[in-house]
Design a protein around this motif. Structure first.
Motif, PDB file in Angstrom:
ATOM      1  N   THR A  50      21.454  27.699   4.373  1.00 29.12           N
ATOM      2  CA  THR A  50      22.246  26.534   5.062  1.00 29.12           C
ATOM      3  C   THR A  50      22.352  26.832   6.528  1.00 29.12           C
ATOM      4  O   THR A  50      22.810  26.192   7.232  1.00 29.12           O
ATOM      5  CB  THR A  50      23.357  26.246   4.492  1.00 29.12           C
ATOM      6  OG1 THR A  50      24.463  26.970   4.127  1.00 29.12           O
ATOM      7  CG2 THR A  50      22.970  25.512   3.118  1.00 29.12           C
TER       8      THR A  50
ATOM      9  N   LYS B 189      20.399  28.264   8.515  1.00 23.14           N
ATOM     10  CA  LYS B 189      19.103  28.030   9.237  1.00 23.14           C
ATOM     11  C   LYS B 189      18.457  26.727   9.452  1.00 23.14           C
ATOM     12  O   LYS B 189      19.048  25.950   8.409  1.00 23.14           O
ATOM     13  CB  LYS B 189      17.837  28.593   8.503  1.00 23.14           C
ATOM     14  CG  LYS B 189      18.166  30.429   8.422  1.00 23.14           C
ATOM     15  CD  LYS B 189      18.076  31.151   9.628  1.00 23.14           C
ATOM     16  CE  LYS B 189      17.884  32.764   9.756  1.00 23.14           C
ATOM     17  NZ  LYS B 189      18.994  33.201   8.598  1.00 23.14           N
ATOM     18  N   PRO B 190      17.947  26.348  10.339  1.00 21.91           N
ATOM     19  CA  PRO B 190      17.473  24.781  10.567  1.00 21.91           C
ATOM     20  C   PRO B 190      16.401  24.525   9.597  1.00 21.91           C
ATOM     21  O   PRO B 190      15.686  25.633   9.094  1.00 21.91           O
ATOM     22  CB  PRO B 190      17.075  24.714  11.789  1.00 21.91           C
ATOM     23  CG  PRO B 190      16.646  26.220  12.315  1.00 21.91           C
ATOM     24  CD  PRO B 190      17.822  27.142  11.814  1.00 21.91           C
ATOM     25  N   CYS B 191      16.304  23.402   9.069  1.00 14.45           N
ATOM     26  CA  CYS B 191      15.226  22.945   8.257  1.00 14.45           C
ATOM     27  C   CYS B 191      15.023  21.521   8.209  1.00 14.45           C
ATOM     28  O   CYS B 191      15.858  20.844   7.714  1.00 14.45           O
ATOM     29  CB  CYS B 191      15.356  23.568   6.790  1.00 14.45           C
ATOM     30  SG  CYS B 191      14.422  22.990   5.595  1.00 14.45           S
ATOM     31  N   ASN B 192      13.834  21.042   8.445  1.00 16.20           N
ATOM     32  CA  ASN B 192      13.487  19.497   8.526  1.00 16.20           C
ATOM     33  C   ASN B 192      13.650  18.746   7.351  1.00 16.20           C
ATOM     34  O   ASN B 192      14.079  17.875   6.911  1.00 16.20           O
ATOM     35  CB  ASN B 192      12.152  19.304   9.132  1.00 16.20           C
ATOM     36  CG  ASN B 192      12.171  19.759  10.599  1.00 16.20           C
ATOM     37  OD1 ASN B 192      13.055  19.253  11.371  1.00 16.20           O
ATOM     38  ND2 ASN B 192      10.904  20.009  11.173  1.00 16.20           N
TER      39      ASN B 192
ATOM     40  N   VAL C  25      17.764  19.049   6.776  1.00 12.45           N
ATOM     41  CA  VAL C  25      18.249  18.449   7.691  1.00 12.45           C
ATOM     42  C   VAL C  25      17.027  17.686   8.775  1.00 12.45           C
ATOM     43  O   VAL C  25      16.728  18.523   9.658  1.00 12.45           O
ATOM     44  CB  VAL C  25      19.279  19.198   8.686  1.00 12.45           C
ATOM     45  CG1 VAL C  25      19.970  18.371   9.520  1.00 12.45           C
ATOM     46  CG2 VAL C  25      20.459  19.740   7.668  1.00 12.45           C
TER      47      VAL C  25
ATOM     48  N   SER D  41      16.010  19.100  12.596  1.00 13.14           N
ATOM     49  CA  SER D  41      16.448  20.251  12.985  1.00 13.14           C
ATOM     50  C   SER D  41      15.406  21.301  13.328  1.00 13.14           C
ATOM     51  O   SER D  41      15.795  22.108  13.775  1.00 13.14           O
ATOM     52  CB  SER D  41      17.516  20.612  11.865  1.00 13.14           C
ATOM     53  OG  SER D  41      16.670  20.914  10.695  1.00 13.14           O
ATOM     54  N   GLY D  42      14.174  20.901  12.845  1.00 13.11           N
ATOM     55  CA  GLY D  42      13.115  22.126  13.161  1.00 13.11           C
ATOM     56  C   GLY D  42      12.616  22.730  11.974  1.00 13.11           C
ATOM     57  O   GLY D  42      13.144  22.702  11.013  1.00 13.11           O
ATOM     58  N   CYS D  43      11.523  23.446  12.114  1.00  9.09           N
ATOM     59  CA  CYS D  43      10.833  24.261  10.944  1.00  9.09           C
ATOM     60  C   CYS D  43      10.716  25.638  11.398  1.00  9.09           C
ATOM     61  O   CYS D  43       9.736  25.886  12.081  1.00  9.09           O
ATOM     62  CB  CYS D  43       9.546  23.581  10.617  1.00  9.09           C
ATOM     63  SG  CYS D  43       8.755  24.724   9.127  1.00  9.09           S
TER      64      CYS D  43
ATOM     65  N   HIS E  15       5.975  19.993  11.094  1.00  8.18           N
ATOM     66  CA  HIS E  15       7.293  19.534  10.777  1.00  8.18           C
ATOM     67  C   HIS E  15       7.826  20.402   9.579  1.00  8.18           C
ATOM     68  O   HIS E  15       8.903  20.379   9.039  1.00  8.18           O
ATOM     69  CB  HIS E  15       7.546  18.051  10.672  1.00  8.18           C
ATOM     70  CG  HIS E  15       7.290  17.371  11.772  1.00  8.18           C
ATOM     71  ND1 HIS E  15       8.343  17.165  12.915  1.00  8.18           N
ATOM     72  CD2 HIS E  15       6.262  16.442  11.935  1.00  8.18           C
ATOM     73  CE1 HIS E  15       7.810  16.503  13.722  1.00  8.18           C
ATOM     74  NE2 HIS E  15       6.367  15.696  13.312  1.00  8.18           N
TER      75      HIS E  15
END
Length: 265
Positions: free
Chosen positions: A125, A127-130, A133, A136-138, A156
């Motif tokens: 959590t 780290k960003p993750c499409n 979230v 938020s990015g991959c 994505h």
């Protein structure tokens, strides 16, 4: 893990009604994936609705010669069932290739289909993750993408689905049955998982609040001549680098039918 409510249900309509009244609730089968995600904060349900005692734990022949598999059948019971082993051996092999014996004793068929990706960015959590979230990015695309997708991915998301069982079910044209507040429905397995596209957080075509009640395998003589093969880093217990469910029917020296489904690629 934050506090959450817990309620055990004994009938399908009651389970669906409870989830309909609390959109932040989640169905709980064996908990082999959901509970882990709750511990890391990826999943944060306000309530768990335990569906393990629903009367959905049978494997039965259908009138047309197929099989009906209840959603709360354990992975172990599915792999050991004589009709599955003789008529759909690749399915039994796929189940046995997944997880450990202890986990298979707890995991359910319905839950197996709904397990989430094991991508390290998804489960972290920080780290960003499409998928976790949206928008938020991959970071897996440019970062650590070991064991990520080379087919069916998008800009994505490059995560793969971890189910071994799902690969075999795809090869045999399985149908997923579910229940909602509006009544029962069904989805061909080939349409069950949604393309990644630009909405990787939307993983299945199930309607909101739907409860998987079972899976139907249509009669498929070719399935009796099938195998499941999985390449992984540890032979004892690991998710697939690549997998295949294959079935072949050869009669009079000619190939009559072929079924191929690929996983983890």
């Amino acid at each position: 893990m934050r506090e959450f409510g817990y309620e055990r249900v004994y009938d399908v309509s009651g389970a669906v009604a409870l989830l309909g009244a609390d959109p932040d609730a989640r169905y709980l089968g064996g908990g082999t994936n959901l509970v882990d995600l709750m511990k890391t904060g990826v999943e944060r349900p306000a309530r768990l609705i335990d569906v393990r005692d629903l009367p959905l734990d049978q494997i039965e022949a259908t009138p047309d010669g197929g099989l009906r598999i209840g959603a709360t059948v354990t992975n172990s019971d599915l792999a050991a069932h004589p009709d599955v082993r003789s008529r759909y051996p690749a399915l039994a092999q796929a189940v046995l290739a997944g997880a450990s014996g202890q986990l298979r004793n707890m995991a359910t068929v319905g839950g197996n289909l709904l397990q989430r990706t094991r991508c390290g960015y998804f489960t972290d959590t920080a780290k960003p993750c499409n998928k976790r979230v949206p928008g938020s990015g991959c970071p897996a695309i440019e970062g650590e993408h070991h064991n990520h997708a080379i087919l069916g991915a998008s800009e994505h998301c490059v995560a793969t689905h971890p189910s071994d069982m799902g690969v075999a079910l795809t090869a045999f044209d399985a149908v997923v049955h579910y229940e909602t507040a509006d009544g029962p429905g069904e989805l061909p397995f080939a349409e069950f998982y949604l393309p990644v596209g630009d909405t990787p957080h939307l993983e299945t075509a199930l309607p909101p609040g739907a409860l998987i009640t079972g899976i139907t395998l249509p009669p498929a003589p070719v399935a009796a001549h099938s195998r499941y093969r999985k390449v992984r880093e540890r032979a004892s217990y690991a998710f697939a680098i690549g997998s295949i469910a294959a079935a072949l029917d050869v009669r009079d020296g000619a190939v009559q039918e072929v079924r191929l489904a690929f996983g983890a690629v």
